[in-house]
Design an enzyme around this catalytic site. Structure first.
Site, PDB file in Angstrom:
ATOM      1  N   TYR A 284       1.173  -1.289  -0.289  1.00 56.30           N
ATOM      2  CA  TYR A 284      -0.195   0.160   0.109  1.00 56.30           C
ATOM      3  C   TYR A 284       0.748   0.980   0.128  1.00 56.30           C
ATOM      4  O   TYR A 284       0.354   2.272  -1.020  1.00 56.30           O
ATOM      5  CB  TYR A 284      -1.179  -0.471   1.345  1.00 56.30           C
ATOM      6  CG  TYR A 284      -1.726   1.178   1.237  1.00 56.30           C
ATOM      7  CD1 TYR A 284      -2.933   0.878  -0.106  1.00 56.30           C
ATOM      8  CD2 TYR A 284      -1.998   2.047   2.357  1.00 56.30           C
ATOM      9  CE1 TYR A 284      -3.647   2.577   0.436  1.00 56.30           C
ATOM     10  CE2 TYR A 284      -2.794   2.581   2.571  1.00 56.30           C
ATOM     11  CZ  TYR A 284      -3.581   3.260   0.801  1.00 56.30           C
ATOM     12  OH  TYR A 284      -4.723   4.184   1.339  1.00 56.30           O
ATOM     13  N   GLU A 291       2.122   6.229  -7.024  1.00 51.80           N
ATOM     14  CA  GLU A 291       0.952   7.343  -7.443  1.00 51.80           C
ATOM     15  C   GLU A 291       1.267   8.810  -7.301  1.00 51.80           C
ATOM     16  O   GLU A 291       1.804   9.681  -8.680  1.00 51.80           O
ATOM     17  CB  GLU A 291       0.081   7.019  -6.441  1.00 51.80           C
ATOM     18  CG  GLU A 291      -0.856   5.909  -6.922  1.00 51.80           C
ATOM     19  CD  GLU A 291      -2.235   5.862  -6.118  1.00 51.80           C
ATOM     20  OE1 GLU A 291      -2.305   7.113  -5.307  1.00 51.80           O
ATOM     21  OE2 GLU A 291      -2.490   4.569  -5.652  1.00 51.80           O
TER      22      GLU A 291
END
Length: 360
Positions: A284, A291
């Site tokens: 994660y 991103e």
């Protein structure tokens, strides 16, 4: 010789009810009724003037129903009278001057606005109970399980196709596969991420017991990266960062959706459960890092293309580059990461603590 006296009476109201509290200890031989819109009360007990007969009558301001409910305790008699029409009364009695024995019950007294809020809360509670009872219906449960199983199956197949396809291409093409990920994978990723919006709706409407905020952060955050950062800029399509974003997203989901599928059929595989609650710990943060790299790389492209620029009045200038929004978005990504990381960690601790307790 016993004499008839008047007890102390305290009153309060709601939109549908009148509440009366009669101060009478060990009340006996109760005779309570409503006739011609007048409450008649007679009883024996220990009141303000000792052990005596007590009685009173109250002509109400507006119409009430004849049914009266009462409950006698060791210290008092509680009476509830239903109003004929729901509404707020300016006073209790027909005559403007209230009887000397009558006073407000400040333990139950509320203003009209507070009573309206209380009424709304009761309606919400009633609607919630109706929803829960409807959801407990066997046919509804079966339909919900079929829907959730199908949704999770479709998502699992979609992300599995992405993960397997990217893995095979990486082994066959090597580094070359990093540059054409968007062209080969984006259509399926678009489909899966649009479909993921269902998870927010499921949490909002109580279809599943899940927190709305973490689901909203993940779905909106991913779709922002996919559609705005990667999808709208052709210059980003051949960036290697696309490969890492897609690969990390799919690596998490190929374990999450099978876990949910098994839950729909009341089955648990310990390996899948452990992976679902563990694999996100390294993946994660890496996904959010990928991103962020994509956002940083897109800033110069937005500056040059002026895409999504924010127009300004002529006195202030021509426009503000969309990159300004991205500079604000970067710290929001960190905040979202912390919120979701904390949420996932609490879920993991709760899950394995419960299993450990059961094993003991």
């Amino acid at each position: 010789m016993q004499q008839t006296l008047t007890p102390h009476v305290y009153w309060a109201q709601r939109h549908e009810d009148i509440y009366l509290r009669v101060e009478l200890i060990d009340a006996q031989n109760l005779d309570i009724g409503v006739h011609d819109n007048v409450l008649q009360f007679r009883a024996q007990g220990h009141g303000a003037r000792g052990q005596n007969d007590y009685e009173f009558s109250l002509p109400f301001l507006n119409a009430v129903k004849t049914e009266v409910s009462h409950r006698s305790t060791q210290r008092q008699v509680n009476i509830t009278v239903r109003k004929q029409l729901s509404g707020w009364w300016d006073r209790l009695t027909l005559q403007e001057k209230k009887p000397l024995f009558l006073a407000p019950d400040f333990d139950r007294w509320v203003d009209e606005s507070d009573a309206e809020m209380e009424l709304l809360e009761k309606e919400e509670k009633k609607n919630r109970l109706n929803t829960e009872s409807r959801q407990s219906d066997p046919s509804f449960i079966t339909l919900k399980k079929v829907f959730l199983f199908t949704y999770n199956l479709v998502q699992f197949l979609g992300f599995s196709w992405i993960f397997v396809n990217m893995t095979i291409r990486l082994f066959i093409l090597g580094q070359d596969s990093l540059y054409d990920t968007f062209y080969t994978i984006s259509d399926v990723m678009f489909f899966c991420q649009i479909l993921a919006s269902v998870e927010v709706l499921n949490a909002m409407f109580g279809v599943v017991k899940a927190a709305v905020v973490p689901a909203f952060i993940q779905v909106v955050g991913r779709n922002f990266i996919l559609f705005i950062i990667l999808g709208s800029l052709q210059e980003m399509h051949n960036k290697p960062v696309v490969f890492f974003v897609f690969y990390l997203w799919s690596a998490i989901e190929i374990f999450r959706y099978p876990f949910y599928m098994l839950g729909c059929i009341d089955t648990e595989w310990k390996t899948i459960t452990w992976l679902r609650y563990t694999i996100w710990i390294p993946l994660y943060p890496l996904g959010v890092l990928a991103e962020a790299v994509a956002v940083v790389q897109s800033i110069s492209v937005f500056d040059q293309s002026r895409l999504f620029s924010i127009p300004l009045p002529e006195a202030l200038g021509s426009s503000v580059s969309f990159s300004c929004v991205l500079y604000l978005y970067l710290p929001l990504m960190v905040i979202g990461l912390l919120i979701n990381f904390r949420h996932l960690y609490k879920q993991r601790r709760k899950k394995f603590r419960t299993r450990k307790r059961k094993s003991n």
